[in-house]
Write an enzyme that holds these catalytic residues in place. Structure first.
Site, PDB file in Angstrom:
ATOM      1  N   GLU A 170      -9.268   3.525   2.507  1.00 49.10           N
ATOM      2  CA  GLU A 170      -8.803   3.580   1.116  1.00 49.10           C
ATOM      3  C   GLU A 170      -7.728   2.549   0.793  1.00 49.10           C
ATOM      4  O   GLU A 170      -7.607   2.123  -0.352  1.00 49.10           O
ATOM      5  CB  GLU A 170      -8.277   4.990   0.818  1.00 49.10           C
ATOM      6  CG  GLU A 170      -6.820   5.284   1.201  1.00 49.10           C
ATOM      7  CD  GLU A 170      -6.546   5.215   2.707  1.00 49.10           C
ATOM      8  OE1 GLU A 170      -7.513   5.293   3.481  1.00 49.10           O
ATOM      9  OE2 GLU A 170      -5.380   5.056   3.086  1.00 49.10           O
TER      10      GLU A 170
ATOM     11  N   ARG B  22      -7.444  -0.587   1.438  1.00 52.27           N
ATOM     12  CA  ARG B  22      -7.971  -1.856   0.932  1.00 52.27           C
ATOM     13  C   ARG B  22      -8.418  -1.745  -0.519  1.00 52.27           C
ATOM     14  O   ARG B  22      -8.394  -2.729  -1.260  1.00 52.27           O
ATOM     15  CB  ARG B  22      -9.109  -2.329   1.846  1.00 52.27           C
ATOM     16  CG  ARG B  22     -10.242  -1.349   1.936  1.00 52.27           C
ATOM     17  CD  ARG B  22     -11.150  -1.599   3.131  1.00 52.27           C
ATOM     18  NE  ARG B  22     -10.575  -1.128   4.390  1.00 52.27           N
ATOM     19  CZ  ARG B  22     -11.127  -1.298   5.581  1.00 52.27           C
ATOM     20  NH1 ARG B  22     -12.289  -1.927   5.685  1.00 52.27           N
ATOM     21  NH2 ARG B  22     -10.529  -0.839   6.668  1.00 52.27           N
TER      22      ARG B  22
ATOM     23  N   LYS C  57       0.856  -1.190   0.000  1.00 53.30           N
ATOM     24  CA  LYS C  57       0.000   0.000   0.000  1.00 53.30           C
ATOM     25  C   LYS C  57       0.889   1.235   0.000  1.00 53.30           C
ATOM     26  O   LYS C  57       1.689   1.446   0.917  1.00 53.30           O
ATOM     27  CB  LYS C  57      -0.897  -0.001   1.244  1.00 53.30           C
ATOM     28  CG  LYS C  57      -1.591   1.356   1.519  1.00 53.30           C
ATOM     29  CD  LYS C  57      -2.452   1.335   2.786  1.00 53.30           C
ATOM     30  CE  LYS C  57      -2.966   2.738   3.136  1.00 53.30           C
ATOM     31  NZ  LYS C  57      -3.812   2.761   4.360  1.00 53.30           N
TER      32      LYS C  57
ATOM     33  N   ASP D   9      -2.551  10.450   3.475  1.00 48.32           N
ATOM     34  CA  ASP D   9      -3.929  10.029   3.711  1.00 48.32           C
ATOM     35  C   ASP D   9      -4.660  11.072   4.552  1.00 48.32           C
ATOM     36  O   ASP D   9      -4.543  11.083   5.778  1.00 48.32           O
ATOM     37  CB  ASP D   9      -3.927   8.658   4.412  1.00 48.32           C
ATOM     38  CG  ASP D   9      -5.332   8.123   4.626  1.00 48.32           C
ATOM     39  OD1 ASP D   9      -6.294   8.680   4.038  1.00 48.32           O
ATOM     40  OD2 ASP D   9      -5.465   7.124   5.367  1.00 48.32           O
TER      41      ASP D   9
ATOM     42  N   LYS E 124     -10.097  12.989   8.135  1.00 47.75           N
ATOM     43  CA  LYS E 124      -9.558  12.656   9.447  1.00 47.75           C
ATOM     44  C   LYS E 124      -9.516  13.901  10.331  1.00 47.75           C
ATOM     45  O   LYS E 124      -9.383  15.009   9.821  1.00 47.75           O
ATOM     46  CB  LYS E 124      -8.116  12.151   9.299  1.00 47.75           C
ATOM     47  CG  LYS E 124      -7.962  10.747   8.733  1.00 47.75           C
ATOM     48  CD  LYS E 124      -6.498  10.364   8.704  1.00 47.75           C
ATOM     49  CE  LYS E 124      -6.297   8.988   8.084  1.00 47.75           C
ATOM     50  NZ  LYS E 124      -6.857   7.903   8.903  1.00 47.75           N
TER      51      LYS E 124
ATOM     52  N   ASP F  81     -12.011   7.023   4.021  1.00 50.90           N
ATOM     53  CA  ASP F  81     -10.783   6.834   4.784  1.00 50.90           C
ATOM     54  C   ASP F  81     -10.367   5.360   4.826  1.00 50.90           C
ATOM     55  O   ASP F  81      -9.268   5.042   5.253  1.00 50.90           O
ATOM     56  CB  ASP F  81     -10.967   7.379   6.206  1.00 50.90           C
ATOM     57  CG  ASP F  81      -9.637   7.603   6.921  1.00 50.90           C
ATOM     58  OD1 ASP F  81      -8.587   7.544   6.254  1.00 50.90           O
ATOM     59  OD2 ASP F  81      -9.669   7.853   8.136  1.00 50.90           O
TER      60      ASP F  81
ATOM     61  N   ASP G 176       1.947   6.708   5.330  1.00 51.00           N
ATOM     62  CA  ASP G 176       0.928   5.741   4.908  1.00 51.00           C
ATOM     63  C   ASP G 176       1.333   4.986   3.633  1.00 51.00           C
ATOM     64  O   ASP G 176       0.529   4.253   3.071  1.00 51.00           O
ATOM     65  CB  ASP G 176      -0.421   6.456   4.719  1.00 51.00           C
ATOM     66  CG  ASP G 176      -1.610   5.550   4.977  1.00 51.00           C
ATOM     67  OD1 ASP G 176      -1.437   4.516   5.657  1.00 51.00           O
ATOM     68  OD2 ASP G 176      -2.713   5.866   4.477  1.00 51.00           O
TER      69      ASP G 176
END
Ligand code: BES
Ligand code: MN
Ligand code: ZN
Length: 506
Positions: free
Chosen positions: A345, A347, A261, A266, A273, A343, A284
């Site tokens: 994201e 996956r 990933k 993010d 967030k 959020d 991230d």
């Protein structure tokens, strides 16, 4: 730092210091005699008893040898992990004392039961990882910096030179891969937006002799990667997918695959967030960084199995064109997904990256790494990786490597109910489950659908990807967790035995 090997006890290598890693209560009569009671005195005052974390520097008697001896404690036993920690503390102490070169005794560790190759590897890992620092963004403050530029590993009377040399070479590959990953993680998000990060990966691949392909958004659209692309919609910079290939000469077997990933920042997207601690979301992309670092280590250490590394690079931003909660997207696999929280994201990125890897390479196995869920940190804390998977033997290998590398992992469940919770209302799946409980498990179950029948392990590294408190060989910042697990998995690769039925809990 340059590493070399030599016979002897390290007194005659022309270094500034001798490094001696000692177990608790270990006796070294020769050294005691040389130091004329100083060591005994340290022990009596409980300053240095060989305990974990203890480090001392003593001047050596004059006579042309090293000026100082650095003692570092290993605690109860000499193990790869205690050697890594002690070696890191000793190397950092040398740097603090402005000592530019060290000679490290390997023979004393062999006497303690380690093999020369493994001991040399652990010393190199400890020093190479411990001395890492990111100083690219600091203006020099006039103070000159000393680096420990040379380390000689000393094999004693039995020499062990060729075994030590192999350990040094491999240890260096692991350090360089891990420190490369750390550099990427510690690079701020304004300098590693997806196209820039893809360029860095391409440059690394060229340097290391890896094949590299970078997919742009047009190509990903053609491949129908609607899940990954939905995350990127809010960013003014386009997504990229980096694919690196390592192929040993003459090999005709299917590769093993690493998938990461790579969310370069993010914000959470429209499901934004809270602002506290948001600067941490620059890390991230630690999963992608681990994959790229592992590919670097693989390129250097040249295992017998082919390896592919895939990194899905996107920036999750807020914008008039960003994906909305409630939107439905179609993944490359054809599965439709309701986005109930922008959020969640990671996956979505991995769904397409895993499916692409599976289709394109039919790999023997896939290992994905992702800073996927805060829930995993709630479950396991900041130092332990959550491990999920469908193949018992592969899980066992990764669990074992977690122990051996010090990048600890813990096996978590993929019971069918977690998959059930990810069913969509009007689409096939939803990107979040109804409630907040078991959030790391439901996220893993979402990925499982896209890994499908390929032997697969998912590592949720949200906790250990970075640290705010330095550990012996993990300075503050990105840790490069997972790089050594992946590289060691490739090094020791054996074909998996086909699995009858499903793994426990699936
Ligand atoms: N990148 C985060 C997970 C994360 C959180 C990593 C804290 C490191 C530190 C991920 O994209 C995320 O936002 N996950 C959500 C999922 C939720 C919306 C289902 C989370 O964990 O809150
Ligand atoms: Mn997120
Ligand atoms: Zn994320």
């Amino acid at each position: 730092m340059r590493f070399s090997v030599a016979g002897g006890d390290g007194h005659d290598q022309g270094t500034d210091a001798l490094v001696r890693l000692m177990r608790k209560d270990e006796k070294d009569e020769h050294l005691e005699k040389t130091l004329g009671g100083a060591l005994a005195s340290l022990r009596e005052r409980k300053v240095f008893e060989g305990k974990e974390g203890q480090v001392s520097v003593l001047p050596m008697p004059e006579g042309g040898g090293p000026e100082f001896v650095i003692l570092a404690g290993m605690g109860d036993a000499a193990t790869p992990e205690s050697v890594r920690c002690a070696s890191a503390l000793a190397a950092k102490r040398a740097r603090a004392e402005r000592l530019g070169s060290i000679a490290v005794s390997v023979s004393s560790l062999v006497d303690e039961g380690l093999d020369a190759r493994g001991a040399a590897q652990a010393i190199v890992e400890g020093a190479g990882l411990g001395l890492y620092r990111m100083d690219r963004y600091k203006n020099a403050d006039g103070e000159e910096k000393t680096e420990v530029s040379r380390a000689v590993l000393c094999g004693g009377p039995n020499k062990n030179l060729s075994a030590m040399r192999r350990g040094v070479r491999y240890g260096r590959a692991l350090c360089e891969g891990t420190n490369y990953a750390r550099d990427l993680i510690n690079t701020p998000s304004n300098e590693k937006r997806p196209p820039a990060l893809a360029d860095m990966a391409r440059a690394m691949a060229r340097r290391e002799g890896l094949r590299c392909r970078v997919l742009d958004e047009k190509q990903m659209e053609r491949m129908k990667m609607g899940a990954l692309l939905s995350v990127s919609r809010g960013s003014s910079e386009p997504a990229r997918m980096v694919i690196l290939e390592y192929r040993p000469q003459g090999s005709r077997t299917k590769p093993i695959a690493f998938v990461g990933k790579g969310v370069t920042f993010d914000t959470g997207g429209i499901s934004i967030k809270p602002s506290g601690g948001l600067e941490l979301m620059t890390t991230d992309m630690s999963g992608a960084a681990a994959v790229l670092g592992a590919m670097l280590a693989v390129a250097r250490s040249k295992p017998r199995v082919p390896v592919v590394g895939v990194a899905g690079l996107v920036e999750n931003m807020v914008d008039g064109d960003a994906t909305r909660p409630g939107d439905i997207v179609r993944s490359m696999k054809g599965t439709t997904v309701e986005i109930h929280n922008t959020d969640a994201e990671g996956r979505l990125v991995l769904a397409d990256a895993l499916h692409y890897t599976r289709e394109k390479y039919k790999p023997q196995c896939m290992i994905d790494l992702a800073t996927l869920t805060g829930a995993c940190m709630v479950a396991l804390g900041q130092k332990v990786t959550g491990m999920y998977g469908t193949h018992g033997e592969l899980l066992e290998r990764v669990r074992d490597l977690g122990e051996r590398t010090g990048d600890r992992v813990w096996h978590m469940p993929l019971f069918p109910e977690y998959g059930e919770a990810m069913k969509g209302r009007i689409a096939d799946m939803c990107n979040i489950s109804g409630g907040r409980w078991g959030g790391a498990n439901t996220a893993a179950a979402f990925l499982q659908h896209f890994a499908d029948e390929t032997p697969w392990v998912h590592l949720d590294i949200a906790g250990p990807s970075h640290t705010s408190k330095a550990e012996p060989y993990r300075p503050e910042g990105g840790t490069g967790v997972g790089v050594r697990i992946l590289a060691e998995l490739a090094t020791a690769w054996k074909r998996l035995t086909p699995q009858e039925g499903k793994a426990y809990g699936c």
